[in-house]
Design an enzyme around this catalytic site. Structure first.
Site: not given
Ligand code: APR
Length: 246
Positions: A119, A130, A187
């Site tokens: 991303h 440009c 995560g």
């Molecule tokens: N360690 C590991 N995982 C964790 C922790 C932690 N300390 N705390 C939270 N999480 C987990 C949550 O349980 C959840 O499943 O991280 C995950 C975060 O999920 P999202 O917030 O949906 O993030 P992501 O999957 O990266 O989202 C994808 O969505 O908004 C767009 O562009 C944005 O890149 C992002 C994309």
């Protein structure tokens, strides 16, 4: 040591080509909130400000939110033990690459060398006129919206809702999905396409999946090993189990 950790360490030890796939959760312990789930950013802020049509229509208003959230607040975050652990696994030849959905640059700052930014990266600004790219510096955000020396509107070089995935990152990710025999998924809720299909494409080819997450996600049903916990703890334990140092 838990039986799940022992199985995950054995999979990592025996893998021919292991690739990490990370989401916002790997940076939560660096102080950057996730987007979804408990405390998720999107439960407090309407993501419309980083929808590309809205940005082009209201660049100043959009930039004010972008600067506040992605630069003033999250910009000070530092890598945590999970970022350093993945860099240690790569340095020891146990991990080939990190595909990250994150734009925070923390994998690179922790020393990971092959980082595929699905991303993009918030550390760069891109001119929509440009095409020139420049590194973000605080003084460049003193006036909003920031403008290129050609007069064009500058946009953070990360993927907005409604934009496509950078071609090179997409190709490299599909390449990893076709070559890896192990994906270490850390995560991510697995909610956002096309990113979340990458580990599942590998799985469909017979690759194994280790997932690290405190909560079940869309990846959990496909995981061979689910290490339920925080990224810093699980990655540090894996690194230690492999006889490496973070
Ligand atoms: N360690 C590991 N995982 C964790 C922790 C932690 N300390 N705390 C939270 N999480 C987990 C949550 O349980 C959840 O499943 O991280 C995950 C975060 O999920 P999202 O917030 O949906 O993030 P992501 O999957 O990266 O989202 C994808 O969505 O908004 C767009 O562009 C944005 O890149 C992002 C994309």
């Amino acid at each position: 040591m838990s039986e799940a950790l022992a199985r995950a360490a054995a999979l990592l030890r025996d893998a021919r080509h292991a690739t990490a796939f990370t989401g916002a959760g790997v940076s939560v312990e660096s102080g950057i909130p996730p987007f979804r789930g408990p405390g998720g950013l999107w439960s407090r802020v309407d993501p419309a400000f980083i929808e590309i049509g809205h940005f082009l229509d209201q660049p100043e208003e959009s930039w004010r939110r972008i600067k506040d959230i992605f630069y003033d607040h999250f910009g000070q975050a530092k890598p945590n033990a999970a970022h350093f652990g993945l860099a240690a696994l790569e340095a020891a030849g146990r991990l080939r690459a990190v595909i990250t959905q994150n734009i925070d640059d923390l994998h690179q700052q922790a020393g990971s060398r092959d980082v595929i930014e699905f991303h993009g990266n918030s550390r760069w600004l891109l001119c929509l006129e440009c095409g020139r790219r420049e590194a973000v510096r605080p003084e460049r955000l003193a006036t909003l919206p920031p403008r290129c020396r050609c007069g064009g509107l500058l946009k953070p070089d990360f993927v907005f809702f409604g934009e496509g995935i950078p071609e090179k990152a997409l190709q490299r990710s599909y390449q990893e999905a076709s070559q890896a025999d192990l994906f270490l998924v850390i995560g991510s809720s697995g909610e956002v396409q096309p990113a979340c299909q990458i580990p599942l494409l590998a799985r469909n080819r017979g690759a194994r999946i280790i997932e690290i997450n405190p909560h079940p996600s869309n990846f959990t049903p496909a995981a061979d090993v689910f290490l339920q916990g925080k990224a810093t703890q699980a990655v540090s334990e894996l690194v230690k189990e492999l006889g490496l140092r973070n």
